[in-house]
Design a protein around this motif. Structure first.
Motif, PDB file in Angstrom:
ATOM      1  N   HIS A 317      74.846 -44.274 -16.818  1.00 33.12           N
ATOM      2  CA  HIS A 317      76.214 -44.060 -17.284  1.00 33.12           C
ATOM      3  C   HIS A 317      76.241 -43.065 -18.450  1.00 33.12           C
ATOM      4  CE1 HIS A 317      80.402 -44.958 -17.855  1.00 33.12           C
ATOM      5  NE2 HIS A 317      80.241 -45.731 -18.920  1.00 33.12           N
ATOM      6  N   ARG A 373      81.147 -46.397 -12.306  1.00 28.41           N
ATOM      7  CA  ARG A 373      81.645 -46.080 -13.653  1.00 28.41           C
ATOM      8  C   ARG A 373      82.460 -47.260 -14.200  1.00 28.41           C
ATOM      9  NH1 ARG A 373      84.342 -40.393 -15.637  1.00 28.41           N
ATOM     10  NH2 ARG A 373      84.465 -40.913 -17.879  1.00 28.41           N
ATOM     11  N   ASP A 377      81.370 -49.572 -17.417  1.00 27.79           N
ATOM     12  CA  ASP A 377      82.271 -49.764 -18.556  1.00 27.79           C
ATOM     13  C   ASP A 377      82.511 -51.253 -18.792  1.00 27.79           C
ATOM     14  OD1 ASP A 377      82.693 -47.199 -19.524  1.00 27.79           O
ATOM     15  OD2 ASP A 377      84.349 -46.788 -18.153  1.00 27.79           O
ATOM     16  N   SER A 381      81.181 -53.485 -22.086  1.00 31.61           N
ATOM     17  CA  SER A 381      82.133 -54.282 -22.859  1.00 31.61           C
ATOM     18  C   SER A 381      81.730 -55.747 -22.905  1.00 31.61           C
ATOM     19  CB  SER A 381      83.529 -54.137 -22.255  1.00 31.61           C
ATOM     20  OG  SER A 381      84.454 -54.969 -22.918  1.00 31.61           O
ATOM     21  N   THR A 387      82.937 -49.830 -26.011  1.00 29.13           N
ATOM     22  CA  THR A 387      83.940 -49.145 -25.193  1.00 29.13           C
ATOM     23  C   THR A 387      83.376 -47.807 -24.719  1.00 29.13           C
ATOM     24  OG1 THR A 387      84.903 -47.939 -27.060  1.00 29.13           O
ATOM     25  CG2 THR A 387      85.762 -50.163 -26.616  1.00 29.13           C
ATOM     26  N   GLU A 388      83.991 -47.236 -23.674  1.00 26.41           N
ATOM     27  CA  GLU A 388      83.545 -45.921 -23.219  1.00 26.41           C
ATOM     28  C   GLU A 388      83.744 -44.885 -24.322  1.00 26.41           C
ATOM     29  OE1 GLU A 388      84.005 -44.449 -19.049  1.00 26.41           O
ATOM     30  OE2 GLU A 388      85.134 -42.813 -19.995  1.00 26.41           O
TER      31      GLU A 388
END
Length: 504
Positions: A317, A373, A377, A381, A387-388
């Protein structure tokens, strides 16, 4: 002399049944290897005439490899019981971190039940959360203190390395894992031996690596305190102290102390290797893993070369976010770039082709990029409270080395703050106090102002084909095999250039 009681008879029956079951699920070669290894272990135990006085430690991470190791050692325990009418006590310890999903705990619980460990009074099942040792309970919640510690370690290291995968996720985790060995070995009345699947050569290489690292940075214990596992832990504790002082700042004494590595083990504690008697390959033990032990290859926990940790998916990621937000390419390009690299690691580690195929399809099927994705995310979290937006800030690394990347980050991600760049520099240099600006930076980064100021006065350590010498953060993984040089683009349509990529 063992006195027969109804309770003792029930334990004997349980062990006979468990051994018969293991004989049926292990191959003839595996069972013969366990029998040979049991004889060797018997000769290595300090109390050979009273086997029940011996305690051996097995570390169990909940992955496919350690599940096989646990099964093999359980077979050894039961074989000695069959031969001698008594056997050693087995302490099994799992080091839990925030990147270990619930499904890993469930895999561990199913393995314990399949191997009849939970019902055997001579099997002690422990769970280690940071420095807390508890009896294993599949429903025991994650420690908020450990989650916070892991979160901050990831952010502080990630901002120093622009999200370079291995140091960001693995430096602190690896040191924690070694500490868990010491904690488990020192717990209660201690243990007599630590059983490992590593070869003697691998064990020797670990010791040489730690000794070289300690010597290079002047971190060796006094001459009389360097011997054995206790000396190894002492050297690593000094390395950990220096490393976390660098990452978190020398003034963060409590944080550094929380990362200390225990040395409170018996000075003569030895390791016993089962390596020479095993021939582990996941493909050859598929039925043992999935049918007998009930092992589940979960979409999060099974992540490239790991089967007990979701962090490698976060590594992918971060690579994808860096491509999208720093290099002007697409998220999909960066993601597939990492997938190609990680799949090559899987093949290098001789993963079964069916697992390689599962991983490739997970990231290449229609809709896979968007689905992964969103999944990563959500995992970031849930596991770490990240957070992204905070991950994007980390791959830009705008605060380290006196904010060398700050202008670029603000222009790309926070254009309304471009005009505030000078005030941000003053704030990070501890020359100013701006409540509103501080709150904004803390939200964007996930770090406190004090932590951002540590980053500001610390160096930026970017991956390099020729790593800079002289800093501990570079040296810890200098010989790490989980990296490779790939060809990539630093901008959309740009020329291909070499880059050193690390991961799992």
């Amino acid at each position: 002399m063992v006195i027969e009681t109804p309770q003792r008879s029930a334990v004997d029956t349980l062990r006979r049944d468990a051994l018969a079951e293991l004989r049926s699920v292990l191959s003839a070669a595996d069972f013969a290897g366990a029998a040979r290894c049991a004889v060797r272990l018997h000769a290595a135990l300090p109390h050979q005439s009273t086997l029940e006085r011996n305690v051996v430690l097995v570390a169990y991470g909940g992955g496919k490899d350690s599940s096989y190791t646990l099964t093999f050692v359980r077979a050894m325990q039961l074989i000695l019981f069959q031969i001698h009418g008594a056997t050693f006590r087995m302490r099994v310890a799992t080091n839990r971190h925030a990147g270990m999903p619930r499904v890993v705990m469930e895999n561990i619980d199913r393995a314990y039940r399949a191997l009849s460990l939970s019902a055997d009074p001579d099997c002690e099942l422990l769970l280690i959360d940071g420095t807390t040792v508890s009896v294993f309970d599949v429903d025991l919640p994650q420690s908020p203190a450990v989650i916070e510690r892991n979160r901050v370690d990831i952010l502080m290291t990630g901002h120093r390395t622009a999200g370079d995968a291995r140091p960001t996720f693995c430096n602190a985790c690896n040191l924690s894992m070694v500490n868990s060995f010491g904690l488990a070995a020192a717990y209660g009345d201690g243990v007599d031996l630590i059983i490992t699947g590593d070869s003697r050569r691998e064990q020797r290489d670990y010791v040489l690596w730690v000794n070289r690292l300690a010597r290079r940075f002047g971190l060796q214990p006094p001459t009389g305190e360097r011997q054995g596992f206790k000396g190894f832990l002492g050297s690593l504790n000094r390395i950990a102290g220096a490393y976390f002082s660098d990452i978190h700042g020398a003034e963060a004494q409590q944080t550094v102390a929380e990362h200390a590595i225990t040395t409170d083990v018996h000075p003569d504690l030895q390791f016993f290797s089962i390596y020479d008697d095993t021939a582990y390959a996941a493909g050859e033990h598929w039925e043992l893993l999935t049918e007998f032990l009930g092992f589940v290859f979960d979409d999060i926990a099974f992540s490239f070369t790991e089967s007990d940790c979701g962090n490698p998916s976060l590594m992918a990621h971060l690579r994808a976010l860096k491509a999208e937000r720093c290099h002007g390419r697409s998220y999909a390009e960066g993601l597939l770039e990492y997938v190609e690299f990680a799949v090559s690691l899987m093949r290098r580690k001789e993963f079964p082709e069916r697992l390689v195929t599962i991983m490739q399809e997970r990231y290449t099927m229609p809709g896979a990029v968007e689905r992964m994705r969103a999944a990563m995310d959500a995992y970031a979290s849930e596991a770490y409270g990240l957070t992204e937006e905070q991950l994007v800030a980390m791959v830009h690394a705008p605060f380290a080395e006196k904010g060398v990347g700050l202008a670029r980050y603000l222009a790309a991600e926070q254009p309304d703050l471009v005009g505030e760049a000078s005030r941000i520099h003053e704030l990070l240099a501890a020359a100013d106090d701006e409540v509103a600006l501080t709150a904004r930076l803390e939200r964007l980064s996930g770090l406190t102002l004090a932590q951002l100021r540590v980053l500001y006065r610390s160096s930026l350590r970017l991956p390099s084909l020729q790593p800079a010498e002289g800093e501990l953060i570079d040296a810890i993984l200098s010989g790490d095999p989980h990296k490779d040089v790939i060809m990539t683009r630093r901008e959309a349509g740009g020329d291909l250039v070499p880059e050193l990529l690390s991961g799992r």
